[in-house]
Scaffold this motif. Structure first.
Motif, PDB file in Angstrom:
ATOM      1  N   PHE A 180      13.939 -32.964   8.512  1.00 58.25           N
ATOM      2  CA  PHE A 180      14.425 -33.034   7.060  1.00 58.25           C
ATOM      3  C   PHE A 180      15.695 -32.384   7.108  1.00 58.25           C
ATOM      4  CE2 PHE A 180       9.734 -32.890   6.917  1.00 58.25           C
ATOM      5  CZ  PHE A 180       9.392 -33.844   6.159  1.00 58.25           C
ATOM      6  N   GLY A 181      16.284 -32.216   8.054  1.00 52.32           N
ATOM      7  CA  GLY A 181      17.951 -31.863   8.231  1.00 52.32           C
ATOM      8  C   GLY A 181      17.642 -30.140   8.000  1.00 52.32           C
ATOM      9  N   ASN A 182      16.770 -29.588   7.992  1.00 49.56           N
ATOM     10  CA  ASN A 182      16.831 -28.083   7.893  1.00 49.56           C
ATOM     11  C   ASN A 182      17.013 -27.414   9.227  1.00 49.56           C
ATOM     12  OD1 ASN A 182      16.260 -28.077   5.175  1.00 49.56           O
ATOM     13  ND2 ASN A 182      13.824 -28.441   5.342  1.00 49.56           N
ATOM     14  N   ALA A 191       8.971 -25.183  11.131  1.00 49.03           N
ATOM     15  CA  ALA A 191       9.902 -26.384  11.249  1.00 49.03           C
ATOM     16  C   ALA A 191       9.148 -27.478  10.565  1.00 49.03           C
ATOM     17  CB  ALA A 191      10.055 -26.772  12.655  1.00 49.03           C
ATOM     18  N   ASN A 192      10.019 -28.399   9.948  1.00 49.70           N
ATOM     19  CA  ASN A 192       9.523 -29.790   9.546  1.00 49.70           C
ATOM     20  C   ASN A 192       8.685 -29.298   8.287  1.00 49.70           C
ATOM     21  OD1 ASN A 192      10.558 -31.568  11.591  1.00 49.70           O
ATOM     22  ND2 ASN A 192       8.908 -30.731  13.007  1.00 49.70           N
ATOM     23  N   VAL A 193       9.052 -28.639   7.355  1.00 54.00           N
ATOM     24  CA  VAL A 193       8.571 -28.234   6.173  1.00 54.00           C
ATOM     25  C   VAL A 193       9.142 -29.379   5.112  1.00 54.00           C
ATOM     26  CG1 VAL A 193       8.207 -26.708   4.242  1.00 54.00           C
ATOM     27  CG2 VAL A 193       8.143 -25.826   6.686  1.00 54.00           C
ATOM     28  N   ASP A 194       8.028 -30.028   4.672  1.00 52.30           N
ATOM     29  CA  ASP A 194       8.559 -31.094   3.484  1.00 52.30           C
ATOM     30  C   ASP A 194       9.251 -30.368   2.402  1.00 52.30           C
ATOM     31  OD1 ASP A 194       8.975 -33.124   1.898  1.00 52.30           O
ATOM     32  OD2 ASP A 194       6.962 -34.101   2.093  1.00 52.30           O
ATOM     33  N   GLU A 246      26.100 -27.613  23.884  1.00 49.96           N
ATOM     34  CA  GLU A 246      25.572 -28.875  24.166  1.00 49.96           C
ATOM     35  C   GLU A 246      24.394 -29.004  23.223  1.00 49.96           C
ATOM     36  OE1 GLU A 246      26.529 -30.048  28.781  1.00 49.96           O
ATOM     37  OE2 GLU A 246      24.487 -29.701  28.301  1.00 49.96           O
ATOM     38  N   THR A 247      24.018 -30.296  22.868  1.00 54.41           N
ATOM     39  CA  THR A 247      22.924 -30.565  21.998  1.00 54.41           C
ATOM     40  C   THR A 247      21.924 -31.700  22.684  1.00 54.41           C
ATOM     41  OG1 THR A 247      24.141 -30.091  20.020  1.00 54.41           O
ATOM     42  CG2 THR A 247      22.254 -31.506  19.381  1.00 54.41           C
ATOM     43  N   TRP A 248      20.607 -31.274  22.313  1.00 55.58           N
ATOM     44  CA  TRP A 248      19.832 -32.088  23.032  1.00 55.58           C
ATOM     45  C   TRP A 248      18.837 -32.832  21.709  1.00 55.58           C
ATOM     46  CZ3 TRP A 248      14.718 -29.895  25.302  1.00 55.58           C
ATOM     47  CH2 TRP A 248      13.811 -30.941  25.751  1.00 55.58           C
ATOM     48  N   LYS A 249      18.907 -34.195  21.586  1.00 58.30           N
ATOM     49  CA  LYS A 249      18.191 -34.782  20.630  1.00 58.30           C
ATOM     50  C   LYS A 249      16.649 -35.264  21.253  1.00 58.30           C
ATOM     51  CE  LYS A 249      18.684 -38.627  17.365  1.00 58.30           C
ATOM     52  NZ  LYS A 249      19.458 -39.780  16.739  1.00 58.30           N
ATOM     53  N   LEU A 250      15.756 -34.930  20.354  1.00 58.82           N
ATOM     54  CA  LEU A 250      14.273 -35.177  20.758  1.00 58.82           C
ATOM     55  C   LEU A 250      14.010 -36.282  20.389  1.00 58.82           C
ATOM     56  CD1 LEU A 250      12.704 -31.655  19.883  1.00 58.82           C
ATOM     57  CD2 LEU A 250      13.810 -32.317  22.128  1.00 58.82           C
ATOM     58  N   GLY A 291      13.918 -37.455  16.505  1.00 61.29           N
ATOM     59  CA  GLY A 291      15.321 -37.286  15.845  1.00 61.29           C
ATOM     60  C   GLY A 291      15.755 -35.928  15.540  1.00 61.29           C
ATOM     61  N   THR A 292      14.808 -34.951  15.855  1.00 66.26           N
ATOM     62  CA  THR A 292      15.462 -33.627  15.911  1.00 66.26           C
ATOM     63  C   THR A 292      16.130 -33.225  16.727  1.00 66.26           C
ATOM     64  OG1 THR A 292      13.422 -32.857  16.742  1.00 66.26           O
ATOM     65  CG2 THR A 292      13.130 -32.961  14.350  1.00 66.26           C
TER      66      THR A 292
END
Length: 551
Positions: free
Chosen positions: A308-310, A337-340, A425-429, A432-433
């Motif tokens: 959700f971009g949080n 995480a992933n709270v609507d 560095e960034t890791w994309k799961l 999409g998170t």
């Protein structure tokens, strides 16, 4: 005729009272307990009982190492815990030995102290009739002035002197028994000081991460583990707060630590706001507490952005594994995480957690499981991502440094993937998170404690050493002098003037007493050659019954 019976009446003997066996048993037990032999045995047992406290980790000092011991030794750790091996100095068996030793020492010292005071107040004994039976004996011309002159010389040499007519008795060396009593009395004071610190002291351990958001205030709830004495309440803790501003560590090229220094800000009702530095061997002294630096490490800063971009940031500390490179393991959990955002509801099966290994200096090639150096020369974070119900809402206590493996075994938490991240560095799961490794913060492990018995303990140990020196180097001895007129018929070299008969007796083992006696005779006589004559004058004397004759 009246017959009178003048025989004496027979009086029946009074019945003998049977001894009270209980009193006899208590009296004999007390005598055994207060004997010096028992005191030495108890002191030896106390030293043996303290060995587990120095070999095994203790909860009051290093609770995290106790937890590691349980993980490394799952069979032995519970058994040792049942007998108090991880809390040795607060266990029942250690306290029993401690109290028995305390009682035994008091029972030993009390009569000896009374006898020593009586000896200090008493006069030196009279000279024995047969001084020739003493270990040291000589006959020389009497000095001018007779007994008074002899007594004056002895007083100048700090002997206790008693003059009885033409006889002089002198005694010296009470320092030995004084030192002995001071040593044992100081030992009792040491035990009292330790007990005072145990009753009225408190201690707690806290892991403190750098940054204003991680400030610590001195309340029992904020300690990882706290231990309060029986006479201390939570409200009695001093009020202050600590914030870790900086931590500096230097290491040798081999990885051995060289220098540690923590900079903190102290604030609170009981402490003025100030900045303070402290290190391993230089604790931070506060009004009613001392802060000790026990360890240090790294807290990786991880930012997770859900679908959700949080974004949420975790700076949980990773605990070191014990190697010289400060390789660390830990957990970054994101249960929210992933709270609507439209409904505000959280999906329990979409909670995220990352277990990882942080390497301050990662090797250039795999495997990336161990750091090569304790400073951050090539930092890397090896992460394993998990998704599912972390079990944090079940109310079951768990570790904040490890993932609950029960959730993994039951399939409620599943592994998503593994990734080695460098700083930035960034890791994309797969959903999409993203997770980003932002860097690290330093953390320190602190032991905060207050021990009111520390100062009395230090003073007691000082007196204990002084008493020990007096006990080891003190020598008690006696000397006697008798001035008698010479017998002209025996061809006295003095032509009929008075003679001085002298004898000496060491009360303890003293190999140098013969030389001291010779020097004393030479000074009394005013003739240096008398020392040689005195040192050989008793060689052919009868040594049988020496101590009987001296008394």
């Amino acid at each position: 005729m009246t017959v009178v019976d003048d025989r004496p009446e027979t009086v029946a003997p009074a019945p003998r009272r049977r001894p009270n066996r209980l009193l006899a048993l208590l009296r004999n037990s007390w005598r055994q307990l207060t004997s010096m032999r028992t005191a030495l045995i108890l002191l030896f047992l106390l030293a043996i009982a303290a060995i587990p406290g120095s070999v095994l980790p203790q909860r009051g000092i290093s609770p995290e190492k106790v937890n590691e011991y349980f993980v490394d030794h799952p069979d032995w750790a519970p058994r040792l815990d049942r007998i108090g091996a991880f809390e040795v100095f607060g266990s029942v068996w250690f306290s029993a030995i401690y109290l028995l030793l305390f009682t035994s020492l008091i029972g030993c010292i009390t009569p000896r102290l009374r006898d020593h005071i009586r000896a200090l107040r008493s006069r030196p004994p009279a000279a024995p009739k047969r001084m020739a039976r003493l270990p040291q004996h000589t006959v020389l011309p009497a000095p001018p002035g007779g007994a008074a002159a002899i007594a004056e010389v002895l007083r100048k040499r700090r002997w206790r002197v008693e003059v009885r007519g033409e006889e002089v008795s002198a005694e010296k060396g009470y320092l030995k028994e004084t030192g002995n009593l001071l040593f044992h009395t100081s030992l009792i004071a040491v035990l009292i000081s330790v007990a005072l610190g145990s009753w009225y002291g408190w201690s707690g351990n806290r892991l403190l991460v750098a940054g204003a958001d991680n400030s610590f205030c001195n309340t029992r709830q904020q300690y990882a583990e706290a231990k309060l004495g029986p006479q201390v309440d939570s409200a009695d803790l001093p009020r202050f707060c600590l914030r870790l501003d900086d931590f500096e560590a230097r290491f040798l090229p081999s990885g051995q630590p060289e220098f540690f220094n923590a900079t903190v800000t102290v604030d609170g009702p009981d402490e003025p706001t100030r900045s303070a530095d402290f290190s391993v061997n230089s604790p931070l002294r506060l009004a009613d507490a001392s802060v000790y630096l026990l360890g240090h490490g790294y807290a990786p800063v991880i930012r997770y952005t859900d679908r959700f971009g949080n974004s949420q940031i975790s700076d949980e500390p990773f605990l070191t594994t014990g190697d010289m490179g400060l390789t660390s393991e830990g957990l970054a959990a994101f249960p929210d995480a992933n709270v609507d955002p439209s409904t505000g509801q959280r999906a329990p099966d979409e909670q995220m957690a990352f277990t990882g290994i942080y390497l301050p200096t990662a090797p250039e090639q795999a495997p990336f499981v161990r750091s090569e150096y304790p400073t951050e020369r090539n930092p890397a974070l090896n992460l394993v991502a998990y998704r599912g119900n972390l079990g944090l809402d079940a109310g079951i206590p768990g570790s904040v440094y490890q993932l609950d493996q029960r959730q993994v075994r039951t399939g409620k938490v599943q592994e998503v993937g593994t990734k080695l991240l460098r700083k930035g560095e960034t890791w994309k799961l797969d959903d999409g998170t993203t997770v980003e490794f932002l860097g690290t913060e330093r953390y320190v492990t602190l032991s905060i404690r207050h021990d009111p018995g520390a100062t009395p303990l230090l003073i007691s140990c000082g007196f204990l050493l002084v008493g020990l020196m007096g006990s080891l180097f003190g020598r008690r001895r006696r000397v006697f002098f008798r001035v008698v007129p010479a017998d002209p018929a025996e061809g006295s070299p003095t032509g009929g003037s008075s003679l001085m008969e002298a004898g000496g007796l060491p009360r303890t083992d003293y190999p140098g007493f013969a030389d001291e006696f010779a020097q004393l005779i030479a000074e009394v006589n005013g003739d240096e050659r008398a020392a040689e004559r005195a040192s050989t004058g008793a060689d052919s004397s009868d040594r049988a019954g020496v101590r009987e004759g001296a008394e």
